[in-house]
Design an enzyme around this catalytic site. Sequence first.
Site, PDB file in Angstrom:
ATOM      1  N   GLN A 147       0.820  -1.177   0.096  1.00 27.16           N
ATOM      2  CA  GLN A 147      -0.173  -0.114   0.013  1.00 27.16           C
ATOM      3  C   GLN A 147       0.872   1.292   0.162  1.00 27.16           C
ATOM      4  O   GLN A 147       0.239   2.391   0.052  1.00 27.16           O
ATOM      5  CB  GLN A 147      -1.131  -0.045   1.290  1.00 27.16           C
ATOM      6  CG  GLN A 147      -1.907  -1.111   1.140  1.00 27.16           C
ATOM      7  CD  GLN A 147      -2.893  -1.458   2.350  1.00 27.16           C
ATOM      8  OE1 GLN A 147      -2.341  -0.517   3.515  1.00 27.16           O
ATOM      9  NE2 GLN A 147      -3.778  -2.097   2.508  1.00 27.16           N
TER      10      GLN A 147
ATOM     11  N   HIS B  36      -1.036  -0.085   5.636  1.00 28.89           N
ATOM     12  CA  HIS B  36      -1.604   0.935   6.486  1.00 28.89           C
ATOM     13  C   HIS B  36      -0.743   2.050   6.484  1.00 28.89           C
ATOM     14  O   HIS B  36      -0.157   2.335   7.720  1.00 28.89           O
ATOM     15  CB  HIS B  36      -2.060   0.340   7.779  1.00 28.89           C
ATOM     16  CG  HIS B  36      -3.127  -0.669   7.644  1.00 28.89           C
ATOM     17  ND1 HIS B  36      -3.747  -0.937   8.964  1.00 28.89           N
ATOM     18  CD2 HIS B  36      -3.600  -1.351   6.767  1.00 28.89           C
ATOM     19  CE1 HIS B  36      -4.718  -1.996   8.546  1.00 28.89           C
ATOM     20  NE2 HIS B  36      -4.665  -2.283   6.987  1.00 28.89           N
TER      21      HIS B  36
END
Length: 404
Positions: free
Chosen positions: A113, A179
């Site tokens: 991510q 995250h």
Amino acid sequence: MRVRWFVAALVILSLAAQHDAAGQNAGVDPRPPNAPNHKPAFVGQTRAPEQKSSVVFNVVTVAAGIENGWGMTFLPGGKMLVTEKPGRLRVVDAKGTLSAPVTGLPAVDAQGQGGLLDISLHPDYASNQLIYWSYAEPRENDMNNTAVARGRFVDGAAPRVENVQVIYHQAPSMVSRLHFGSRLVWGRDGTLFITQGERSIVEGRMQAQKMDSLLGKIVRLNADGSVPKDNPFVGKEGVRPEIWSYGHRNLQAATLHPTTGELWEVEHGPRGGDEINIPRKGHDYGWPTIGYGIEYNGNLIGGDITAQSGMEQPVYYWDPVIGPSGMMFYTGKLFPAWNGNLFIGGHATNDLVRLTLNGERVTGEERLLTDLKERVRDVRQGPDGAIYVLTDMAQGRILKLVPR
Ligand SMILES: [Ca+2]
């Protein structure tokens, strides 16, 4: 008489269809919840009734060929800036042509991510040309962290940033691909909110409640990266003074409320439990102690509780999740029927969520762009009052919704 009974039965049946056995409203999502034993703290906290609008709009492609677009913003004069997660910032001109990558940005850790994330103009951009961006910052020993840099943007045939300064490093760094957050939102007082994640791994997750860690926190900084004197924990022993609010999971959507000027955010839940919060100064938003979801593997999280004294309840939550990324309140002139509505990108559901509100309560939900088949990463209101949507695909696009 028989007709009247038939009509009455239809009405009862249609009312029943909107509620499940527990008396919950069925909402717009036909899928069952992942955590059916979790009950909302108040009526309307989840599965708001469907509220279809009669607004008819066209979807226009503004720009195409954007690789995993993450954030976008509008420059004065009709151009845009858009980030590509692999690490490129590009200028989009009024015809939708993408520039060469803007040079001068520090390296990003583009895995999982991570990568180049949000982009935002300083409130006085017109006079100082300062732009701010968030990214996954590579560190030693395979570690990384969310960081925020700023620089002076110089447009032209070979656009660049000058005088680059990294004004924020989330700490501690971790070995994780997950995250990072993050959105950049300017408060009305000129301070900068940075929304972040807790890096997903257990060691990071537990730090969302630890005050000497910046993981799972929203932080608030001055434009130069210094700590505002009126932050809630300034001078408190063992607490990072950058912290504004805590107990967050992973926040990829945030914006200011157009009337109150307060920060609103939407954060990713686990399996179930995406939630809207109004993160207030010094407050605890509960993760990982409370929540409305379960682990991806089906296990329960902690004590499997949804509420605890001293921890804030979300304004609204989704189970199953939408994968919230990007949000905006609509205040433009093109869609008067949508004035004050909240729009949120559905990164997991490949759609655009529209919510109607009464103050801090959600009163209705609609899913737009349901035939898009592209992950929505960001949604912003343009200076023209259109709604711009950035999709996160190998060949992603900037789209805009305009009235038909
Ligand atoms: Ca929470």
